[in-house]
Write an enzyme that holds these catalytic residues in place. Structure first.
Site, mmCIF file in Angstrom:
data_model
loop_
_atom_site.group_PDB
_atom_site.id
_atom_site.type_symbol
_atom_site.label_atom_id
_atom_site.label_comp_id
_atom_site.label_asym_id
_atom_site.label_seq_id
_atom_site.Cartn_x
_atom_site.Cartn_y
_atom_site.Cartn_z
ATOM 1 N N GLN A 292 -0.060 5.343 -4.539
ATOM 2 C CA GLN A 292 -0.621 6.764 -3.958
ATOM 3 C C GLN A 292 -1.311 7.516 -4.876
ATOM 4 O O GLN A 292 -2.159 8.396 -4.476
ATOM 5 C CB GLN A 292 0.643 7.571 -3.605
ATOM 6 C CG GLN A 292 1.518 6.951 -2.688
ATOM 7 C CD GLN A 292 0.870 7.257 -1.378
ATOM 8 O OE1 GLN A 292 -0.097 7.594 -0.838
ATOM 9 N NE2 GLN A 292 1.276 6.270 -0.349
ATOM 10 N N CYS B 83 10.084 3.666 3.424
ATOM 11 C CA CYS B 83 10.264 2.580 2.430
ATOM 12 C C CYS B 83 10.958 3.031 0.997
ATOM 13 O O CYS B 83 10.609 2.516 -0.095
ATOM 14 C CB CYS B 83 8.863 1.620 2.317
ATOM 15 S SG CYS B 83 8.268 0.961 3.378
ATOM 16 N N ASP C 211 3.221 2.344 -10.789
ATOM 17 C CA ASP C 211 2.935 2.221 -9.282
ATOM 18 C C ASP C 211 2.028 3.141 -9.007
ATOM 19 O O ASP C 211 2.462 4.602 -8.625
ATOM 20 C CB ASP C 211 4.035 2.201 -8.501
ATOM 21 C CG ASP C 211 3.792 2.093 -6.910
ATOM 22 O OD1 ASP C 211 2.520 2.147 -6.693
ATOM 23 O OD2 ASP C 211 4.829 1.861 -6.318
ATOM 24 N N HIS D 103 9.209 3.444 -4.240
ATOM 25 C CA HIS D 103 9.008 2.717 -2.990
ATOM 26 C C HIS D 103 9.704 1.375 -3.181
ATOM 27 O O HIS D 103 9.664 0.727 -4.259
ATOM 28 C CB HIS D 103 7.348 2.577 -2.948
ATOM 29 C CG HIS D 103 7.086 1.746 -1.603
ATOM 30 N ND1 HIS D 103 6.943 0.468 -1.402
ATOM 31 C CD2 HIS D 103 6.367 2.459 -0.451
ATOM 32 C CE1 HIS D 103 6.418 0.292 -0.194
ATOM 33 N NE2 HIS D 103 6.290 1.486 0.411
ATOM 34 N N LYS E 176 -5.311 2.591 0.582
ATOM 35 C CA LYS E 176 -4.888 4.155 0.353
ATOM 36 C C LYS E 176 -6.001 4.921 -0.300
ATOM 37 O O LYS E 176 -5.527 6.211 -0.558
ATOM 38 C CB LYS E 176 -3.410 4.242 -0.425
ATOM 39 C CG LYS E 176 -2.517 3.405 0.454
ATOM 40 C CD LYS E 176 -1.155 3.696 -0.162
ATOM 41 C CE LYS E 176 0.028 2.662 0.159
ATOM 42 N NZ LYS E 176 0.367 3.005 1.381
HETATM 43 N N1 7TS Z 1 4.111 2.206 -3.872
HETATM 44 C C1 7TS Z 1 3.883 3.007 -3.318
HETATM 45 C C2 7TS Z 1 4.155 4.736 -4.069
HETATM 46 C C3 7TS Z 1 3.618 3.094 -2.071
HETATM 47 O O1 7TS Z 1 3.517 4.420 -1.223
HETATM 48 C C4 7TS Z 1 3.384 1.986 -1.153
HETATM 49 C C5 7TS Z 1 3.100 2.006 0.240
HETATM 50 C C6 7TS Z 1 3.369 0.745 -1.867
HETATM 51 C C7 7TS Z 1 3.855 0.799 -3.362
HETATM 52 C C8 7TS Z 1 3.012 -0.550 -1.103
HETATM 53 O O2 7TS Z 1 1.614 -0.425 -1.156
HETATM 54 P P1 7TS Z 1 0.940 -1.768 -0.035
HETATM 55 O O3 7TS Z 1 -0.356 -1.284 0.107
HETATM 56 O O4 7TS Z 1 0.894 -2.948 -1.261
HETATM 57 O O5 7TS Z 1 1.747 -1.761 1.135
HETATM 58 N N2 7TS Z 1 3.484 3.362 0.912
HETATM 59 C C9 7TS Z 1 3.245 3.353 2.390
HETATM 60 C C10 7TS Z 1 3.863 4.611 2.999
HETATM 61 O O6 7TS Z 1 4.276 5.542 2.330
HETATM 62 N N3 7TS Z 1 3.696 4.384 4.323
HETATM 63 O O7 7TS Z 1 3.457 3.120 4.431
HETATM 64 C C11 7TS Z 1 3.021 2.236 3.248
#
Ligand code: 7TS
Length: 406
Positions: free
Chosen positions: A203, A364, A200, A123, A226
């Site tokens: 997910q 992303c 990371d 990501h 999430k």
């Molecule tokens: N890493 C992964 C694998 C992710 O899917 C996301 C967000 C992040 C980091 C960042 O997470 P945040 O909570 O700090 O934003 N992914 C997504 C997505 O797949 N669609 O919207 C956000």
């Protein structure tokens, strides 16, 4: 144990609505999950009964707020089996957790010529913070490629590790492909050369049971929203000896033990990394979400979602003109695809008119799109409250798309 999905659905008020005159089928859980009543209630109760700043007041409300805030830290610790509460730092989310590691650990440990190893399926939030660090330090980013199933090979990881590698940062469960990476083996390879590993888990934590001690991982990042919790809150797990040696990420209140104009002394762990008034309501909601997931049992959640994913994958494989993006042997929750000759955004819009919510775009993860030579994909992502019936509605809606573009 099999889960009572209708009872689970009843816990999520938002699911029971119509969109464009159709019942909502929410299949965009990788972007953010919906929240059960107990999470909403925990946040509401905090504001209605306990709202006060934490770690400061001697009065009853502040003590209650602090107890709930710190109680949630214990829930996060137990959820990932961290050894100590000192190792759990509350942050805004996975993005801030990675930036914290890059700016605090990275800036104090990397220099020109050093390398950070990531993969092609990251990501953007596990790419860009390292690029910023590289600009600041002169370090270099190295990338493990993916194959056409969306998998990495351990040989490719091993061959890219060197004396210059100072950190390996890998996604546990890919948001664009659904791939579950062989993180245990990656950690073993890196530790064989004394290189720390960041996973990371943005997910992963909603779908896979994570034990940071069993993994022996150095940094693990998570986002509450999430995993059925509120937005704007997450956690960084880091081994105590690493955190102890890391300089503060931000300065301010709550992260010091003594301040004078000559010098300030920093607070003990983990408070040194939690400057300012935190997202107290978010933390409390995060704790409630963990309670809810624990009650369901992550093994049960995983088993149920795997059934949904298998069923949807089988239907996708025989759907005319559909190309799956991400066919790794080990996957969870996520089905990404394109339909020949139809732009994903058009598909997403037509699905929405039928009440089916999916994400379309690059998720992303632009390097993944580039690898598969597609501008975007349609991404379906399941959570524990989704049903076979919703999967059927997805494919019925896709049939409509095909008719409209025929
Ligand atoms: N890493 C992964 C694998 C992710 O899917 C996301 C967000 C992040 C980091 C960042 O997470 P945040 O909570 O700090 O934003 N992914 C997504 C997505 O797949 N669609 O919207 C956000």
């Amino acid at each position: 144990m099999s889960l009572d999905i209708q009872a689970i659905r009843a816990d999520f008020p938002i699911l029971h609505q119509q969109v464009h005159g159709q019942p909502l089928a929410y299949l965009d859980n990788a972007a953010t999950t919906q929240k059960p009543q107990c999470v909403i209630e925990a946040v509401r109760q905090y504001y209605e009964r306990d709202n006060a700043n934490v770690h400061r007041g001697v009065h009853a409300l502040s003590e209650r707020a602090t107890a709930k805030y710190e109680g949630a830290r214990e829930k996060v610790r137990a959820f990932i089996n961290a050894a100590s509460l000192s190792e759990i730092v509350f942050v805004r989310g996975a993005t801030e957790a990675i930036n914290l590691v890059a700016q605090s650990y990275g800036r104090s440990n990397l220099k020109a010529g050093d390398e950070i190893l990531i993969t092609e399926m990251e990501h953007h939030s596990n790419i860009v913070p390292w690029q910023l660090l590289c600009e600041q330090t002169g370090a270099k980013l190295k990338v493990v490629p993916i194959n056409d199933d969306g998998e990495i090979s351990l040989e490719d990881v091993e061959s890219r590790l060197s004396k210059r590698t100072k950190l390996v940062a890998v996604v546990h469960l890919s948001n664009a492909l659904g791939t579950i990476n062989p993180v245990r083996e990656i950690i073993d390879l890196a530790h064989g050369q004394d290189i720390p590993v960041l996973l990371d888990g943005a997910q992963a934590t909603a779908h896979l049971a994570v034990d940071v001690q069993a993994l022996d991982v150095d940094f693990y990042v998570m986002s509450a929203h999430k995993m059925l919790g509120p937005t704007g809150i997450g956690a960084l797990y880091a081994k105590q000896e690493l955190l102890e040696a890391m300089p503060p990420y931000q300065g301010g209140g709550d992260m010091i033990s003594m301040v004078s104009f000559e010098k300030s002394q920093f607070a003990e762990l983990p408070y040194r990394f939690e400057a300012g008034t935190p997202n107290i309501a978010g933390v409390i909601g995060f704790g409630a979400a963990i309670d809810y997931l624990q009650k369901l049992g992550l093994e049960n959640v995983a088993e149920y979602e795997d059934g949904l994913l298998r069923y949807a994958t089988e239907r996708a494989q025989v759907f005319p003109g559909l190309r799956l993006i991400g066919t790794a042997r080990r996957k969870a929750s996520i089905l990404s695809f394109v339909l020949e000759g139809i732009h994903p955004h058009d598909i997403g819009t037509i699905l929405d008119r039928q009440g089916v919510a999916v994400r379309t775009g690059h998720h992303c993860a632009m390097p993944v799109m580039e690898h598969f030579q597609v501008p975007a994909t349609v991404r379906v992502s399941f959570s524990v409250y989704n049903t076979m019936d919703e999967a059927d509605r997805l494919f019925a809606a896709l049939e409509k798309v095909r008719e409209m573009f025929a």
